[in-house]
Design an enzyme around this catalytic site. Structure first.
Site, PDB file in Angstrom:
ATOM      1  N   TRP A   1      11.971  24.083  25.980  1.00  0.00           N
ATOM      2  CA  TRP A   1      12.983  22.771  25.744  1.00  0.00           C
ATOM      3  C   TRP A   1      12.956  22.914  23.958  1.00  0.00           C
ATOM      4  O   TRP A   1      12.419  23.231  22.884  1.00  0.00           O
ATOM      5  CB  TRP A   1      11.596  21.335  25.463  1.00  0.00           C
ATOM      6  CG  TRP A   1      11.883  21.638  26.921  1.00  0.00           C
ATOM      7  CD1 TRP A   1      11.744  22.014  28.039  1.00  0.00           C
ATOM      8  CD2 TRP A   1      11.812  20.604  27.811  1.00  0.00           C
ATOM      9  NE1 TRP A   1      12.468  21.730  29.889  1.00  0.00           N
ATOM     10  CE2 TRP A   1      11.475  20.411  29.144  1.00  0.00           C
ATOM     11  CE3 TRP A   1      11.450  19.014  27.791  1.00  0.00           C
ATOM     12  CZ2 TRP A   1      11.835  19.779  29.882  1.00  0.00           C
ATOM     13  CZ3 TRP A   1      10.930  17.884  28.299  1.00  0.00           C
ATOM     14  CH2 TRP A   1      10.954  17.772  29.257  1.00  0.00           C
TER      15      TRP A   1
ATOM     16  N   THR B   1      25.468  -1.728  31.725  1.00  0.00           N
ATOM     17  CA  THR B   1      24.914  -0.141  31.524  1.00  0.00           C
ATOM     18  C   THR B   1      26.050   1.028  30.310  1.00  0.00           C
ATOM     19  O   THR B   1      26.855   0.364  31.743  1.00  0.00           O
ATOM     20  CB  THR B   1      23.722   0.949  31.546  1.00  0.00           C
ATOM     21  OG1 THR B   1      24.270   1.220  33.066  1.00  0.00           O
ATOM     22  CG2 THR B   1      22.528   0.553  32.115  1.00  0.00           C
TER      23      THR B   1
ATOM     24  N   LYS C   1      17.630  23.485  28.090  1.00  0.00           N
ATOM     25  CA  LYS C   1      16.483  24.514  28.491  1.00  0.00           C
ATOM     26  C   LYS C   1      16.431  25.358  28.116  1.00  0.00           C
ATOM     27  O   LYS C   1      17.412  26.568  28.897  1.00  0.00           O
ATOM     28  CB  LYS C   1      16.222  23.940  30.007  1.00  0.00           C
ATOM     29  CG  LYS C   1      15.778  21.967  30.322  1.00  0.00           C
ATOM     30  CD  LYS C   1      15.714  21.992  31.592  1.00  0.00           C
ATOM     31  CE  LYS C   1      16.047  20.549  31.179  1.00  0.00           C
ATOM     32  NZ  LYS C   1      17.394  19.642  31.508  1.00  0.00           N
TER      33      LYS C   1
ATOM     34  N   GLU D   1      18.229  -1.091  29.532  1.00  0.00           N
ATOM     35  CA  GLU D   1      16.947  -2.188  30.247  1.00  0.00           C
ATOM     36  C   GLU D   1      16.217  -2.557  29.809  1.00  0.00           C
ATOM     37  O   GLU D   1      15.193  -3.205  30.143  1.00  0.00           O
ATOM     38  CB  GLU D   1      16.409  -1.489  30.877  1.00  0.00           C
ATOM     39  CG  GLU D   1      17.935  -0.764  32.266  1.00  0.00           C
ATOM     40  CD  GLU D   1      18.587   0.078  31.706  1.00  0.00           C
ATOM     41  OE1 GLU D   1      19.136   0.726  30.684  1.00  0.00           O
ATOM     42  OE2 GLU D   1      19.219   1.211  32.518  1.00  0.00           O
TER      43      GLU D   1
HETATM   44  P1  AMP Z   1      21.605   1.934  26.161  1.00  0.00           P
HETATM   45  O1  AMP Z   1      21.238   1.211  27.050  1.00  0.00           O
HETATM   46  O2  AMP Z   1      22.991   2.092  25.643  1.00  0.00           O
HETATM   47  O3  AMP Z   1      21.609   1.262  24.717  1.00  0.00           O
HETATM   48  O4  AMP Z   1      20.848   3.241  25.341  1.00  0.00           O
HETATM   49  C1  AMP Z   1      19.641   3.115  25.289  1.00  0.00           C
HETATM   50  C2  AMP Z   1      19.884   4.649  25.005  1.00  0.00           C
HETATM   51  O5  AMP Z   1      19.469   5.026  24.242  1.00  0.00           O
HETATM   52  C3  AMP Z   1      17.619   5.083  25.082  1.00  0.00           C
HETATM   53  O6  AMP Z   1      17.411   5.527  25.990  1.00  0.00           O
HETATM   54  C4  AMP Z   1      17.596   6.123  24.253  1.00  0.00           C
HETATM   55  O7  AMP Z   1      18.368   7.290  25.065  1.00  0.00           O
HETATM   56  C5  AMP Z   1      18.565   5.790  23.376  1.00  0.00           C
HETATM   57  N1  AMP Z   1      18.437   5.220  21.629  1.00  0.00           N
HETATM   58  C6  AMP Z   1      18.349   3.974  21.600  1.00  0.00           C
HETATM   59  N2  AMP Z   1      16.961   3.940  20.500  1.00  0.00           N
HETATM   60  C7  AMP Z   1      16.621   5.135  20.067  1.00  0.00           C
HETATM   61  C8  AMP Z   1      16.491   6.151  18.906  1.00  0.00           C
HETATM   62  N3  AMP Z   1      16.183   4.983  17.361  1.00  0.00           N
HETATM   63  N4  AMP Z   1      16.287   6.900  19.085  1.00  0.00           N
HETATM   64  C9  AMP Z   1      16.934   7.847  19.877  1.00  0.00           C
HETATM   65  N5  AMP Z   1      17.499   7.629  20.884  1.00  0.00           N
HETATM   66  C10 AMP Z   1      17.844   6.259  20.821  1.00  0.00           C
END
Ligand code: AMP
Length: 551
Positions: free
Chosen positions: A449, A187, A444, A331
């Site tokens: 929120w 990640t 917050k 994940e």
């Molecule tokens: P990553 O593991 O780097 O792909 O990051 C995942 C995170 O990206 C998710 O937990 C979300 O917070 C954010 N994310 C992915 N797709 C979207 C989306 N379409 N809209 C808003 N947030 C997103």
């Protein structure tokens, strides 16, 4: 009673064998920055993947679940490694070439990578790290770039093409347990150390089938997909595997990720589909406005990774490129939801609203919302809570030790094994997810929120705003209040008062949610995968490094 069905393990080698035989004429086209891109058929890639596997086994001594890392752009050789490494039973570890050197070294050591396949153009990134990478025994270099910085490396250096040349183009792929590790990806680790997610053959196989469903990307061998999302970012959202199942042609940008070459690729190679995070598309949009090109082939654009601003979707619609919004995480392999509106919304005003949601859960992803007190919330489109998911391509643990024994940190997984996503939102009765924030980004304010994403989207719908990021900053009275950081377009003639008026009058943001702190920035800082880096903005604010106006 057991079934009477055959138990055939779902293996990546089967995807490769199928793609290179049944869709042998489909192609991977790699941009070279020269007059002609480089083209290779799936059949050729199948043969070369076998040659690579022979070389890794016979020449480099790769065995069992040894980790073979890649530090590469999106290109045909990276696709070959994608298949060769897991198919032979080893583990592919895609390295994020945009990470700071410290983190990259940490990750290579944590995964105990034995081999790295590196693009020549990325040697300057790898070479200075080598003294800190004791597990690395072999470096395989592919493509143009000066090799000189590798002189004196403790690891043995090989040329990719020399290494595979003359080896058999067939390989007797082992019949593995489908639950074995196939690939790993860390990640991006905005807080704490990066965490390793290890995909299995089975999870990749099932995820690829989902990517191919009509309700997801739904591509066929008539399509060409421009894969902008990096192969190191959650397996390029599953595209290299999914395309080998259905013969979808891939157009790979290699290192040419700037708006101008991307526009040139679209005009010249006429892809029908493309996938990337919103920031890439914002850049392309500005480029197309400045220098219009024929992008009429591109009828489907998958956007995910962060929320797609409504203004971006509308602008793409106007150019004939239909955006399909999707949500996922490292994940979740990553496909978690895809925003295909339900049949009854077709052609109605509701349709756009459905497309703006993060999308609908497929059958393979179960979802639930958890409130602040741990209570289950209903799917009523109104109750907001943390999203938790479970399914065959969802991580159940992180890779925590060199002996591959996963541990289970409880902040990311529930007692009963669901993944806690850290994303906050609502789910409608018909299974559409709407995210309002990351749990750590929500503002917050006085016990209520405020969604930073909602404010950002509203600001970015103003014609003078190129980008906007909103973060929570400490406030004596309310606990936290929003700080709006705005990037203005060239020649913009607006000011903060006007933007604030726009938020209430045009975007209908409630008055109590309006930011009183405003600042102009040259660009919004981005993470290694192109998302707004709000941590950096919060830190710059705390250090007094931003010129803030208070309204
Ligand atoms: P990553 O593991 O780097 O792909 O990051 C995942 C995170 O990206 C998710 O937990 C979300 O917070 C954010 N994310 C992915 N797709 C979207 C989306 N379409 N809209 C808003 N947030 C997103």
């Amino acid at each position: 009673m057991l079934s009477t069905m055959q138990d055939v393990p779902l293996l990546i080698s089967r995807i490769l064998t199928h793609g290179s035989r049944v869709h042998g004429a489909s192609r991977v086209t790699t941009w070279t920055g020269e007059a002609e891109p480089h083209r290779r058929t799936f059949a050729e890639i199948g043969g070369r993947a076998a040659q690579l596997a022979h070389a890794l086994r016979d020449e480099l001594g790769v065995r069992d679940d040894d980790r073979v890392a890649t530090l590469m752009w999106n290109n045909a050789e990276h696709v070959e490694a994608y298949f060769a490494v897991p198919a032979m039973g080893a583990v592919l570890h895609t390295l994020n070439l945009r990470l700071p050197a410290e983190q990259l070294a940490w990750i290579v050591n944590h995964a105990a990578d034995k081999v790295v396949v590196v693009n020549g153009s990325l040697i300057p990134l790898l070479a200075p790290l080598l003294p800190r990478l004791p597990t690395l025994e072999h470096i395989v270099v592919s493509g143009p770039g000066d090799r000189a910085p590798l002189a004196g490396a403790a690891a043995r250096v090989h040329e990719y093409e020399d290494l595979i040349a003359g080896r058999p183009t067939g390989y007797d792929w082992p019949e593995l347990d489908e639950r074995r590790a196939a690939a790993m990806c860390y990640t991006s680790g905005t807080t704490g150390d990066p965490k390793g997610v290890v995909y299995s053959h089975r999870s990749v196989y099932l995820h690829s089938m989902q990517v191919n469903m009509a309700q997801s990307m739904g591509l066929t061998d008539r399509d060409t997909s421009l894969v902008v999302v990096p192969q190191f970012h959650v397996n390029a959202w599953g595209l290299p595997h999914a395309t080998f199942m259905t013969g979808v042609n891939m157009l790979m940008p290699d290192r040419f990720l700037q708006p101008a070459p991307l526009a040139g690729m679209i005009e010249g190679e006429r892809p029908t589909h493309a996938a990337a995070v919103p920031t890439i598309w914002q850049g392309l949009l500005a480029e197309l406005h400045a220098r219009p090109r024929d992008v009429s082939s591109l009828t489907q654009v998958t956007i995910g990774g962060s929320a797609c601003p409504p203004s971006l979707m509308a602008a793409f619609d106007a150019l004939g490129m239909r955006v399909c919004h999707a949500w996922g995480m490292t994940e979740t392999s990553p496909l978690g939801t895809v925003a295909r509106p339900p049949a009854h919304a077709a052609g109605t005003e509701e349709e756009f609203a459905y497309r703006l949601t993060q999308g609908r859960f497929p059958a393979g992803v179960e979802a639930r919302l958890t409130g602040p007190g741990g209570e289950r919330l209903p799917w009523d489109g109104a109750s907001a809570g943390e999203l938790e998911v479970r399914g065959a391509w969802i991580a159940g643990a992180y890779y925590n030790g060199p002996d591959a024994e996963p541990l289970r940190p409880t902040d990311k997984f529930s007692e009963d094994g669901w993944l806690k996503t850290g994303d906050v939102g609502t789910i409608s009765p018909d299974g559409f997810l709407t995210l309002t924030d990351r749990a750590k980004d929500v503002i917050k304010s006085g016990g209520e929120w405020i969604s930073s994403v909602e404010l950002e989207n509203a600001l970015m719908s103003h014609p003078d705003v190129a980008e906007a990021a909103v973060v929570a900053v400490p406030d004596e009275k309310w606990g936290e209040r929003p700080l709006a950081t705005v990037v203005l377009r060239e020649g913009a003639r607006t000011d903060f008062e006007a933007l604030r008026a726009f938020l209430t009058e045009e975007a209908h943001i409630a008055r109590w949610q309006l930011p009183e702190r405003w600042t102009i920035v040259e660009s919004v800082p981005k993470t290694s995968v192109g998302k707004f880096d709000k941590k950096v903005l919060r830190r710059r604010y705390a250090e007094g490094d931003l010129d803030v106006t208070r309204l």
